[in-house]
Write a protein that holds these residues in place. Structure first.
Motif, mmCIF file in Angstrom:
data_model
loop_
_atom_site.group_PDB
_atom_site.id
_atom_site.type_symbol
_atom_site.label_atom_id
_atom_site.label_comp_id
_atom_site.label_asym_id
_atom_site.label_seq_id
_atom_site.Cartn_x
_atom_site.Cartn_y
_atom_site.Cartn_z
ATOM 1 N N LEU A 141 -1.397 -3.980 -5.534
ATOM 2 C CA LEU A 141 -1.174 -2.611 -5.085
ATOM 3 C C LEU A 141 -2.500 -2.068 -4.575
ATOM 4 O O LEU A 141 -3.329 -1.618 -5.356
ATOM 5 N N ALA A 142 -2.703 -2.178 -3.279
ATOM 6 C CA ALA A 142 -3.991 -1.783 -2.710
ATOM 7 C C ALA A 142 -3.900 -0.363 -2.171
ATOM 8 O O ALA A 142 -2.890 0.022 -1.594
ATOM 9 N N LYS A 143 -4.970 0.410 -2.400
ATOM 10 C CA LYS A 143 -4.988 1.756 -1.814
ATOM 11 C C LYS A 143 -5.032 1.640 -0.288
ATOM 12 O O LYS A 143 -4.409 2.408 0.423
ATOM 13 N N GLY B 90 -5.433 -5.651 -13.586
ATOM 14 C CA GLY B 90 -6.817 -5.385 -13.243
ATOM 15 C C GLY B 90 -6.987 -4.371 -12.134
ATOM 16 O O GLY B 90 -6.031 -3.987 -11.464
ATOM 17 N N THR B 91 -8.229 -3.941 -11.970
ATOM 18 C CA THR B 91 -8.532 -3.009 -10.880
ATOM 19 C C THR B 91 -9.087 -3.803 -9.706
ATOM 20 O O THR B 91 -9.872 -4.722 -9.863
ATOM 21 N N THR C 248 0.862 -1.183 0.000
ATOM 22 C CA THR C 248 0.000 0.000 0.000
ATOM 23 C C THR C 248 0.903 1.239 0.000
ATOM 24 O O THR C 248 2.094 1.128 0.238
ATOM 25 N N GLY D 183 -7.523 -0.121 -5.713
ATOM 26 C CA GLY D 183 -6.154 -0.230 -6.186
ATOM 27 C C GLY D 183 -6.063 -1.059 -7.452
ATOM 28 O O GLY D 183 -7.033 -1.148 -8.213
ATOM 29 N N PHE D 184 -4.907 -1.715 -7.629
ATOM 30 C CA PHE D 184 -4.669 -2.455 -8.856
ATOM 31 C C PHE D 184 -3.899 -3.731 -8.556
ATOM 32 O O PHE D 184 -3.301 -3.867 -7.495
ATOM 33 N N PHE D 185 -3.927 -4.671 -9.512
ATOM 34 C CA PHE D 185 -3.072 -5.850 -9.372
ATOM 35 C C PHE D 185 -2.552 -6.260 -10.729
ATOM 36 O O PHE D 185 -3.112 -5.906 -11.771
#
Lengths: 282, 127
Positions: free
Chosen positions: B73-75, B41-42, B7, B61-63
């Motif tokens: 990648l998480a907010k 992806g989101t 994060t 976030g995204f991965f």
């Protein structure tokens, strides 16, 4: 300054000043620690988002207008400095670097962030947009505001590239102004897959990533600039404290000398008087 | 495959080995095995699950999955022990109350999101 009282007054004034500069140094040190940690923790995440985006630009170069290379014929410069002074050459360095940039290129549009950047640059160049008074209480909405401004102008074709000038922070003693090109986003350099599955679809992923990436990068830059500002102010205030202490020493020395002279003179008077009395008694 | 969860504030974990990962994408859960096709992806709101054991709450976030490496990648993200059951229950009740009484579409949308979020995160606490 011929009398002792004046010396005492001046020494007291300088001592008061030392209290102020010391307090400012302490405040800056505390703020520096806070923002510095944020910047350090943020770096791995930012790096991965950037890689992901550049891999996307590599896989599908025409997925988004921001991926297309442009001639940099109409750049936007976002110059970031502090809202306040008393931080050594921090603001001046940014302004000087901006002047260089404006001299090197033609047709630059200018946005300033921070009151000192605005005040320093508006006299020599037309400032399109300014954002001031944000560093005292920095929050993510400021990054969003800057992002919206630079993206909307880019989509409207008002500028074809965006450069951000800010102070990069390495350590307490090392921070330099630097210019980073923001958009267009360059494709990944190296080996990366050419094909991906996009979940839920390409458009959502690209647009989401770009928005997120730019907001976060602007956020990171605001934090980094603010970290460097605190470091610069801490050093400036430390120097000021030292100079003031040196001044107290010099003034005290001068005052003591004066006092000694006065005492010597008085003694001399007394001794002379006694000698005179002795002579008259004889 | 190697899995990382990061994060903006911290690294929850990096380069952990897993055979199968459930990722909460915005439009539902995706199961990822080591030989999956490259993927971007989101991220939605939900539970990231490694080999059916290790669970983490993530939000936005995204991965990306490529060459045997999954990066999430998480907010926002939490380890289960960082979440409080009581607070989540309270949030869920509050959201439910809004859903029952409000007719403002914006409020309803926010509340239904809050309701889903709290409900999904609460599943972490069931044995």
């Amino acid at each position: 300054m011929r009398n002792l009282q004046e010396f005492r007054r001046r020494i007291r004034a300088v001592k008061d000043l030392i209290q102020v500069t010391k307090a400012m140094k302490t405040v800056s040190a505390a703020r520096l620690r806070r923002t510095q940690n944020k910047v350090i923790n943020y770096k791995p995440y930012a790096g991965k988002i950037k890689t992901m985006l550049s891999e996307l630009a590599y896989a599908i170069p025409d997925a988004h207008p921001l991926f297309a290379p442009t001639g940099e014929k109409a750049p936007l410069l976002v110059a970031i400095a502090a809202d306040k002074g008393l931080c050594g050459p921090f603001n001046y360095n940014v302004i000087r670097r901006a002047q260089e940039f404006l001299k090197e290129r033609e047709g630059v549009r200018l946005m300033t962030v921070g009151r000192k950047a605005f005040e320093g640059l508006r006299r020599i160049y037309r400032v399109e947009r300014n954002l001031s008074g944000i560093f005292q209480k920095l929050n993510f909405s400021h990054a969003k505001e800057i992002t919206e401004f630079l993206l909307s102008g880019y989509y409207k074709g008002e500028w074809d590239s965006v450069f951000v000038l800010y102070t990069q922070f390495f350590s307490v003693g090392r921070y330099y102004p630097t210019v980073e090109r923001f958009v267009p986003i360059p494709p990944f350099e190296g080996e990366a897959p050419r094909e991906f599955i996009y979940e839920p679809n390409l458009k959502d992923v690209v647009e989401g990533l770009i928005q997120h990436y730019i907001e976060l990068e602007i956020w990171r830059i605001l934090l980094e600039s603010s970290t460097a500002e605190h470091a610069a102010r801490m050093i400036a205030m430390d120097q000021a404290t030292r100079n003031a202490q040196e001044m107290v020493r010099t003034l005290t020395l001068q005052m003591n000398k004066l006092r000694q002279e006065k005492i010597t003179k008085e003694l001399l008077d007394i001794v002379t008087a006694i000698e005179a009395m002795k002579k008259s008694q004889l | 495959m190697k899995v990382s969860l990061i994060t903006p504030e911290r690294r929850i974990f990096t380069d952990r080995e897993a055979e199968e990962v459930q990722v909460p994408s915005r439009d539902g859960y995706l199961g990822i095995l080591p030989d999956h096709f490259p993927l971007m992806g989101t991220l939605g709101v939900g539970i990231l699950e490694l080999d059916g054991k290790d669970k983490y709450a993530v939000e936005g976030g995204f991965f990306q999955f490529e060459r045997g490496e999954l990066i999430v990648l998480a907010k926002l993200a939490w380890r289960p022990e960082e979440l409080k059951k009581k607070e989540l229950k309270k949030e869920r009740e509050k959201a439910l109350e809004v859903l029952r009484t409000s007719s403002n579409p914006e409020e309803v949308e926010r509340a239904s999101y809050q309701f889903t979020r709290a409900s999904v995160f609460l599943t972490l606490f069931k044995a």
